[in-house]
Design a protein around this motif. Structure first.
Motif, short mmCIF file in Angstrom:
data_model
loop_
_atom_site.label_atom_id
_atom_site.label_comp_id
_atom_site.label_asym_id
_atom_site.label_seq_id
_atom_site.Cartn_x
_atom_site.Cartn_y
_atom_site.Cartn_z
N SER A 96 24.73 24.98 7.16
CA SER A 96 23.52 25.78 7.36
C SER A 96 23.74 27.23 6.95
N GLY A 97 25.00 27.68 6.99
CA GLY A 97 25.28 29.06 6.62
C GLY A 97 25.45 29.26 5.13
N MET A 98 25.48 28.16 4.36
CA MET A 98 25.64 28.28 2.91
C MET A 98 24.30 28.58 2.25
N ASN A 99 24.35 29.31 1.13
CA ASN A 99 23.15 29.49 0.34
C ASN A 99 22.95 28.26 -0.55
N GLY A 100 21.83 28.25 -1.27
CA GLY A 100 21.51 27.08 -2.08
C GLY A 100 22.55 26.77 -3.13
N ALA A 101 23.12 27.82 -3.75
CA ALA A 101 24.13 27.60 -4.79
C ALA A 101 25.38 26.97 -4.21
N GLU A 102 25.79 27.42 -3.00
CA GLU A 102 26.99 26.86 -2.37
C GLU A 102 26.76 25.41 -1.97
N GLN A 103 25.55 25.11 -1.47
CA GLN A 103 25.26 23.72 -1.11
C GLN A 103 25.27 22.82 -2.34
N ALA A 104 24.72 23.32 -3.45
CA ALA A 104 24.74 22.54 -4.69
C ALA A 104 26.17 22.32 -5.16
N LEU A 105 27.00 23.35 -5.00
CA LEU A 105 28.41 23.24 -5.38
C LEU A 105 29.11 22.16 -4.58
N LEU A 106 28.94 22.18 -3.26
CA LEU A 106 29.60 21.20 -2.41
C LEU A 106 29.10 19.79 -2.69
N ALA A 107 27.78 19.67 -2.92
CA ALA A 107 27.22 18.35 -3.23
C ALA A 107 27.77 17.81 -4.54
N ALA A 108 27.93 18.70 -5.52
CA ALA A 108 28.46 18.26 -6.81
C ALA A 108 29.90 17.79 -6.69
N ILE A 109 30.70 18.53 -5.90
CA ILE A 109 32.10 18.15 -5.73
C ILE A 109 32.23 16.83 -4.97
N SER A 110 31.39 16.64 -3.97
CA SER A 110 31.46 15.41 -3.17
C SER A 110 30.98 14.20 -3.94
N GLN A 111 30.10 14.41 -4.94
CA GLN A 111 29.55 13.33 -5.75
C GLN A 111 28.82 12.28 -4.91
N ILE A 112 28.26 12.67 -3.79
CA ILE A 112 27.50 11.75 -2.95
C ILE A 112 26.03 11.88 -3.30
N SER A 113 25.50 10.91 -4.01
CA SER A 113 24.10 10.93 -4.39
C SER A 113 23.69 9.54 -4.84
N GLY A 114 22.38 9.34 -4.88
CA GLY A 114 21.87 8.06 -5.36
C GLY A 114 22.21 7.82 -6.82
N ILE A 115 22.27 8.90 -7.60
CA ILE A 115 22.58 8.76 -9.02
C ILE A 115 23.99 8.22 -9.22
N MET A 116 24.94 8.73 -8.43
CA MET A 116 26.31 8.25 -8.59
C MET A 116 26.45 6.80 -8.11
N LEU A 117 25.65 6.43 -7.13
CA LEU A 117 25.64 5.02 -6.73
C LEU A 117 25.12 4.14 -7.86
N LEU A 118 24.05 4.59 -8.52
CA LEU A 118 23.51 3.84 -9.66
C LEU A 118 24.51 3.81 -10.81
N TYR A 119 25.18 4.92 -11.02
CA TYR A 119 26.23 5.03 -12.04
C TYR A 119 27.31 3.97 -11.81
N ALA A 120 27.81 3.91 -10.58
CA ALA A 120 28.85 2.93 -10.26
C ALA A 120 28.32 1.51 -10.32
N LEU A 121 27.09 1.31 -9.87
CA LEU A 121 26.49 -0.04 -9.90
C LEU A 121 26.37 -0.55 -11.33
N THR A 122 25.93 0.32 -12.24
CA THR A 122 25.78 -0.07 -13.64
C THR A 122 27.12 -0.48 -14.23
N CYS A 123 28.14 0.32 -14.00
CA CYS A 123 29.47 -0.01 -14.52
C CYS A 123 29.97 -1.33 -13.94
#
Length: 679
Positions: free
Chosen positions: A535-562
């Motif tokens: 909650s203390g992070m700004n939007g850019a920091e949250q986007a950074l952490l989300a990118a590093i964690s790679q937790i998203s529906g897109i990555m699930l679809l990516y892995a499912l396709t492979c």
């Protein structure tokens, strides 16, 4: 004859100017086969290219000799275009680096922007590749040879396939496997001609290997012969492109007499890597698709199968396997959807002899490394240059060239019969395999120079005809080619670089606090700390952490396709119709030239081998359980989660920096690096 020259459908006048009326359609074939010097060959110094050669066919001969467009030219514009990709790369790195030092907010903003671009790109790839899975399944269910056999006899007359197999220091066993697989095509004995493109620098051992292979496999094809590319030819860079060009010229010499009597748009050239197993129905599928096109469209088409690097996917290190997933997603997506970015030729592809021998193409350039992407770009601009010559000539004769519009003609046509190849792997163990993959990545990232080649072609074309005379549709199409290359070679690796720097400066210090809470406060306190930190992070920091964690529906679809593609390969889904039910008849033989032909003959029963097969050695095909499929998905997802960014760093960022630095220091004088394959 010039009166039979190809007309741009709706883009040229009904009666185009006739130039060189005494030249047959195959004049360029005869010239290349004779080994006459052309601007393509850059004879002499690799930094000079001023050979004089006049065009044949539709064009403005009054404009003087056609210039060979190469980044090796000793001129200011080619030099600037050659340096531009490296400048873009290091300028982006420098901007990110100094932003991290002097302005954390700016660094986070830049990283968030790079991440947004990368994730939009990955999202597009994931969605398109998921659709591509079903297109491959649909194509695999079709008996393409049966559909080809149902076409009228006159529609099938005059067919010829020439398959170029450039190789260097490849295992004899692997080459034999590749030929055995090609022989599974129903066209093999009637119209498939194999060219083993060897390198003379292999020495006597290479010649003896080629002789043994030809002696053992010659009965499987209409013809097979070997070429030996000499080393240290002036103006050449040793590698696949120069070897392919030598083999191409030797093939034209061997078949020149028959080629002069046939429609060159019915002669198909296929370039395949030595370890690539084309689908047994691939040649029939591309032939069927090509014959449904008119001569004009067929002459400007490049056919591309999805290339799957899966033959040894379960035996290579996780970092190497992760690059296989990325290549699968990228190549399958670009073939399944070309609405935004065009597909490029990649690794193994096909085209007509009419395109390869076009005066503006002249085969493969001998001074490049990324032969596949370069050949696509060269053919793409060849069509535009031909239109520009016709436009200039029409303006001279009529005074108005508006009837001729410079619009893209070349397209990549997907043939969703997959081709499978090996991942780089060393027999000396885990660490050696990783080093071999790094060496291959160094060669791949040298393709960054092709961005400069696109710039050079674009600038030359615009200055030749006039920037405003090139339709905006064409400018947009070229910009999408450049944008795709820029995203691959600059944006993606710069985003990885930015994430590493910000992780070291922003997230790593917080990792100590998280470790303290785990040790002293337990997981409940850790959860509270994470919640308050988020909650203390700004939007850019949250986007950074989300990118590093790679937790998203897109990555699930990516892995499912492979996982779906790998499962289909293991189970043999793509090979249910590999062996056509259509008969082999003399109607499929090439006519009317006198070449060795096979009469109708009953098929000999195939020898029964071990339960494994060439596509996935050691893995017998057959339906797997849902538990196995779920485990495979988790296996692929774990690769993506744990090895995604390390792989991007090892196979993209570091080799990319080396390629950029080499480009700045040595220009296009790259070193061709051979990838190691399993025995």
């Amino acid at each position: 004859m010039a009166s039979q020259a190809r007309q741009r459908k709706g883009k040229v006048p009904n009666n185009p100017p006739e130039i060189d009326v005494d030249l047959p359609e195959s004049a360029s074939v005869a010239r290349i086969a004779a080994g006459q010097p052309t601007p393509r060959s850059t004879l002499g110094s690799p930094l000079t290219s001023h050979a004089t050669y006049k065009r044949s066919g539709v064009g403005d001969l009054g404009a003087g000799p056609r210039r060979h467009i190469s980044l090796s030219q000793v001129e200011l514009l080619p030099w600037l275009c050659c340096m531009a990709p490296a400048i873009f790369l290091f300028a982006t790195y420098a901007f990110v680096f100094f932003s991290v030092i002097f302005s954390t907010f700016l660094a986070e903003l830049v990283t968030a922007l790079l991440t947004l671009i990368t994730w939009l790109w990955i999202s597009n790839l994931s969605l398109a590749s998921f659709a591509g899975v079903f297109k491959m399944r649909q194509a695999a269910a079709i008996d393409w040879h049966a559909k080809l056999h149902e076409m009228p006899l006159d529609a099938r007359a005059g067919l010829k396939h020439i398959v170029l197999l450039p190789n260097y220091m490849e295992a004899e066993k692997m080459l034999k496997e590749t030929l055995d697989n090609l022989a599974r095509s129903r066209l093999a004995k009637s119209c498939v001609h194999i060219v083993l493109a060897m390198e003379a620098r292999e020495g006597p051992a290479g010649r003896e290997k080629a002789e043994r292979i030809m002696a053992e496999k010659k009965h499987l094809f209409a013809d097979i012969f070997a070429t030996y590319h000499p080393q240290n030819l002036p103006g050449e860079v040793a590698g696949k492109s120069s070897n392919t060009q030598w083999a191409f010229r030797e093939a034209l010499r061997r078949y020149g007499a028959s080629l002069s009597k046939r429609d060159l748009s019915r002669v198909f050239l296929t370039v395949a890597d030595a370890d690539t197993l084309l689908h047994p129905q691939y040649l029939s599928a591309l032939t069927y698709q090509g014959l449904l096109m008119d001569k004009e469209e067929r002459s400007w088409t490049i056919w591309q199968p999805p290339v799957l690097l899966v033959r040894n996917i379960f035996s290579v290190p996780a970092l190497t396997r992760t690059s296989s997933h990325a290549a699968l997603i990228f190549e399958l997506a670009t073939l399944a959807s070309q609405h935004i970015f065009p597909a490029f030729a990649y690794s193994s592809y096909s085209m007509t002899l009419a395109l390869a021998s076009h005066p503006e193409v002249d085969g493969w350039d001998v001074d490049v490394i990324a032969e596949d992407h370069h050949m696509y770009c060269k053919c793409y601009f060849a069509a535009l240059w031909e239109l520009s010559h016709a436009k200039k000539e029409h303006e001279k004769q009529v005074g108005d060239g508006n009837e001729i519009q410079l619009v893209p003609q070349v397209k990549v046509q997907a043939v969703f019969c997959p081709a499978v190849s090996y991942l780089v792997e060393s027999t000396e163990g885990y660490t050696a395999s990783l080093f071999a993959r790094f060496q291959q990545a160094r060669r791949h990232t040298q393709g960054i120079v092709e961005l400069g080649y696109v710039f050079l072609q674009w600038f030359r074309l615009s200055s030749s005809i006039g920037f405003m005379k090139v339709p905006w549709r064409t400018h947009f199409s070229i910009s999408m080619i450049a944008a795709k290359m820029h995203t691959i070679h600059v944006i993606a690796v710069a985003q990885c670089f930015a994430l590493i720097l910000l992780s070291l400066t922003q997230l790593l210090p917080r990792a100590g606090r998280f470790a303290y809470w785990i040790w002293h406060g337990g997981f409940s306190e850790l959860f509270q700390e994470l919640s308050s930190s988020w909650s203390g992070m700004n939007g850019a920091e949250q986007a950074l952490l989300a990118a590093i964690s790679q937790i998203s529906g897109i990555m699930l679809l990516y892995a499912l396709t492979c996982a779906m593609v790998v499962a289909d390969m293991v189970e043999g889904t793509y090979y249910t119709n590999a062996d056509s039910k259509a008969p082999i008849t003399s109607a499929m033989h090439i006519n009317p030239v006198a070449e060795r032909q096979e009469e109708d003959e009953p098929e000999t029963p195939k020898e029964q081998g071990p339960p494994s097969r060439l596509e996935m050695p050691g893995l017998p095909e057959g339906r797997r359980s849902w538990l196995w499929r779920t485990g495979l998905f988790l296996y692929v997802y774990a690769d993506t989660m744990l090895s995604g960014y390390p792989a991007c760093c090892c196979w993209g960022m570091v080799p990319g920096m080396l390629a950029g630095w080499s480009l700045l220091r040595r220009g296009t004088d790259f070193e061709y690096i051979v990838a190691m394959k399993p025995e």
